[in-house]
Design a protein around this motif. Structure first.
Motif, PDB file in Angstrom:
ATOM      1  N   ALA A   9       4.591-102.444  97.254  1.00 12.84           N
ATOM      2  CA  ALA A   9       5.110-103.744  96.817  1.00 12.84           C
ATOM      3  C   ALA A   9       4.178-104.383  95.796  1.00 12.84           C
ATOM      4  O   ALA A   9       4.630-104.949  94.795  1.00 12.84           O
ATOM      5  N   GLY A  10       2.873-104.275  96.022  1.00  9.93           N
ATOM      6  CA  GLY A  10       1.918-104.811  95.053  1.00  9.93           C
ATOM      7  C   GLY A  10       1.965-104.074  93.727  1.00  9.93           C
ATOM      8  O   GLY A  10       1.904-104.674  92.654  1.00  9.93           O
ATOM      9  N   GLY A  11       2.098-102.763  93.786  1.00  9.99           N
ATOM     10  CA  GLY A  11       2.171-101.970  92.564  1.00  9.99           C
ATOM     11  C   GLY A  11       3.434-102.243  91.769  1.00  9.99           C
ATOM     12  O   GLY A  11       3.399-102.418  90.549  1.00  9.99           O
ATOM     13  N   PHE A  12       4.562-102.329  92.456  1.00  7.61           N
ATOM     14  CA  PHE A  12       5.816-102.581  91.749  1.00  7.61           C
ATOM     15  C   PHE A  12       5.905-104.013  91.236  1.00  7.61           C
ATOM     16  O   PHE A  12       6.574-104.271  90.245  1.00  7.61           O
ATOM     17  N   SER A  13       5.215-104.943  91.908  1.00 10.41           N
ATOM     18  CA  SER A  13       5.211-106.309  91.369  1.00 10.41           C
ATOM     19  C   SER A  13       4.425-106.366  90.061  1.00 10.41           C
ATOM     20  O   SER A  13       4.759-107.135  89.168  1.00 10.41           O
ATOM     21  N   LEU A  14       3.401-105.530  89.941  1.00  6.55           N
ATOM     22  CA  LEU A  14       2.669-105.459  88.670  1.00  6.55           C
ATOM     23  C   LEU A  14       3.508-104.785  87.592  1.00  6.55           C
ATOM     24  O   LEU A  14       3.444-105.166  86.426  1.00  6.55           O
ATOM     25  N   LEU A  15       4.289-103.788  87.965  1.00  4.96           N
ATOM     26  CA  LEU A  15       5.163-103.143  86.978  1.00  4.96           C
ATOM     27  C   LEU A  15       6.275-104.079  86.536  1.00  4.96           C
ATOM     28  O   LEU A  15       6.734-104.003  85.404  1.00  4.96           O
ATOM     29  N   LEU A  43      -2.712 -98.745  92.769  1.00  5.46           N
ATOM     30  CA  LEU A  43      -2.224 -99.286  94.036  1.00  5.46           C
ATOM     31  C   LEU A  43      -1.200 -98.365  94.683  1.00  5.46           C
ATOM     32  O   LEU A  43      -1.217 -98.167  95.898  1.00  5.46           O
ATOM     33  N   CYS A  44      -0.314 -97.801  93.896  1.00  3.22           N
ATOM     34  CA  CYS A  44       0.728 -96.948  94.469  1.00  3.22           C
ATOM     35  C   CYS A  44       0.161 -95.676  95.088  1.00  3.22           C
ATOM     36  O   CYS A  44       0.649 -95.223  96.122  1.00  3.22           O
ATOM     37  N   ILE A  45      -0.873 -95.102  94.484  1.00  2.00           N
ATOM     38  CA  ILE A  45      -1.456 -93.891  95.073  1.00  2.00           C
ATOM     39  C   ILE A  45      -2.577 -94.204  96.060  1.00  2.00           C
ATOM     40  O   ILE A  45      -2.970 -93.348  96.832  1.00  2.00           O
ATOM     41  N   ALA A  53      -6.407-104.028  93.912  1.00  2.00           N
ATOM     42  CA  ALA A  53      -5.638-105.146  94.453  1.00  2.00           C
ATOM     43  C   ALA A  53      -6.210-106.486  93.999  1.00  2.00           C
ATOM     44  O   ALA A  53      -5.465-107.410  93.669  1.00  2.00           O
ATOM     45  N   THR A  54      -7.533-106.583  93.951  1.00  2.00           N
ATOM     46  CA  THR A  54      -8.159-107.827  93.493  1.00  2.00           C
ATOM     47  C   THR A  54      -7.866-108.068  92.017  1.00  2.00           C
ATOM     48  O   THR A  54      -7.508-109.187  91.625  1.00  2.00           O
ATOM     49  N   SER A  55      -8.005-107.034  91.201  1.00  2.00           N
ATOM     50  CA  SER A  55      -7.722-107.223  89.776  1.00  2.00           C
ATOM     51  C   SER A  55      -6.231-107.467  89.536  1.00  2.00           C
ATOM     52  O   SER A  55      -5.863-108.231  88.642  1.00  2.00           O
ATOM     53  N   LEU A  80      -0.226-111.399  97.836  1.00  2.00           N
ATOM     54  CA  LEU A  80      -0.049-110.053  98.373  1.00  2.00           C
ATOM     55  C   LEU A  80      -1.210-109.158  97.970  1.00  2.00           C
ATOM     56  O   LEU A  80      -1.729-108.387  98.779  1.00  2.00           O
ATOM     57  N   GLY A  81      -1.639-109.267  96.722  1.00  2.00           N
ATOM     58  CA  GLY A  81      -2.775-108.469  96.259  1.00  2.00           C
ATOM     59  C   GLY A  81      -4.068-108.829  96.976  1.00  2.00           C
ATOM     60  O   GLY A  81      -4.840-107.949  97.354  1.00  2.00           O
ATOM     61  N   LEU A  82      -4.303-110.109  97.203  1.00  2.00           N
ATOM     62  CA  LEU A  82      -5.511-110.516  97.924  1.00  2.00           C
ATOM     63  C   LEU A  82      -5.477-110.063  99.378  1.00  2.00           C
ATOM     64  O   LEU A  82      -6.493-109.623  99.926  1.00  2.00           O
ATOM     65  N   ALA A  83      -4.316-110.148 100.010  1.00  2.00           N
ATOM     66  CA  ALA A  83      -4.195-109.668 101.390  1.00  2.00           C
ATOM     67  C   ALA A  83      -4.432-108.163 101.463  1.00  2.00           C
ATOM     68  O   ALA A  83      -5.108-107.671 102.371  1.00  2.00           O
ATOM     69  N   LEU A  84      -3.919-107.444 100.498  1.00  2.00           N
ATOM     70  CA  LEU A  84      -4.109-105.995 100.462  1.00  2.00           C
ATOM     71  C   LEU A  84      -5.571-105.638 100.220  1.00  2.00           C
ATOM     72  O   LEU A  84      -6.084-104.681 100.788  1.00  2.00           O
ATOM     73  N   ALA A  85      -6.249-106.421  99.398  1.00  2.00           N
ATOM     74  CA  ALA A  85      -7.669-106.172  99.153  1.00  2.00           C
ATOM     75  C   ALA A  85      -8.486-106.378 100.425  1.00  2.00           C
ATOM     76  O   ALA A  85      -9.452-105.655 100.678  1.00  2.00           O
TER      77      ALA A  85
END
Length: 105
Positions: A9-15, A43-45, A53-55, A80-85
């Motif tokens: 989800a984090g990766g696709f939100s960046l895409l 993030l996806c891999i 995730a932080t960046s 979402l990125g901060l939570a994932l980090a």
């Protein structure tokens, strides 16, 4: 499995931000597009997840500050990125294969 879904989800939100970033035609726009694409792939891999995730969260929050069309979506994706980090990559990631799986007791 949950962290895999969060990473995707984090990766696709960046895409998804590629469309907004395409409006920025100068050098900063090109650099942001390249950085967000690289972060999305990492993030996806699951490689370098805390750093990616932080960046990615910084990119999302920066986009919310620069472009007022997608403020709420960028803030949620940044959170979402901060939570994932903070959570880490999870068991199904390249980081887990390289460094071993972390278990919190």
């Amino acid at each position: 499995m949950g962290l895999l879904i969060l990473r995707l989800a984090g990766g696709f939100s960046l895409l998804d931000m590629q469309q907004v970033l395409s409006d920025l035609g100068d050098t900063a726009g090109v650099l942001l597009r390249c950085a967000s694409f690289a972060d999305a792939v990492l993030l996806c891999i699951g490689l370098g997840t805390p750093i990616a995730a932080t960046s990615g969260a910084v990119i999302q929050i920066g986009m919310a500050a620069l472009d007022h069309r997608c403020t709420s979506l960028s803030v949620v994706a940044g959170a979402l990125g901060l939570a994932l980090a903070m959570l880490g990559p999870g068991a199904w990631s390249v980081d887990a294969r390289i460094f071993g799986r972390k278990r919190i007791l």
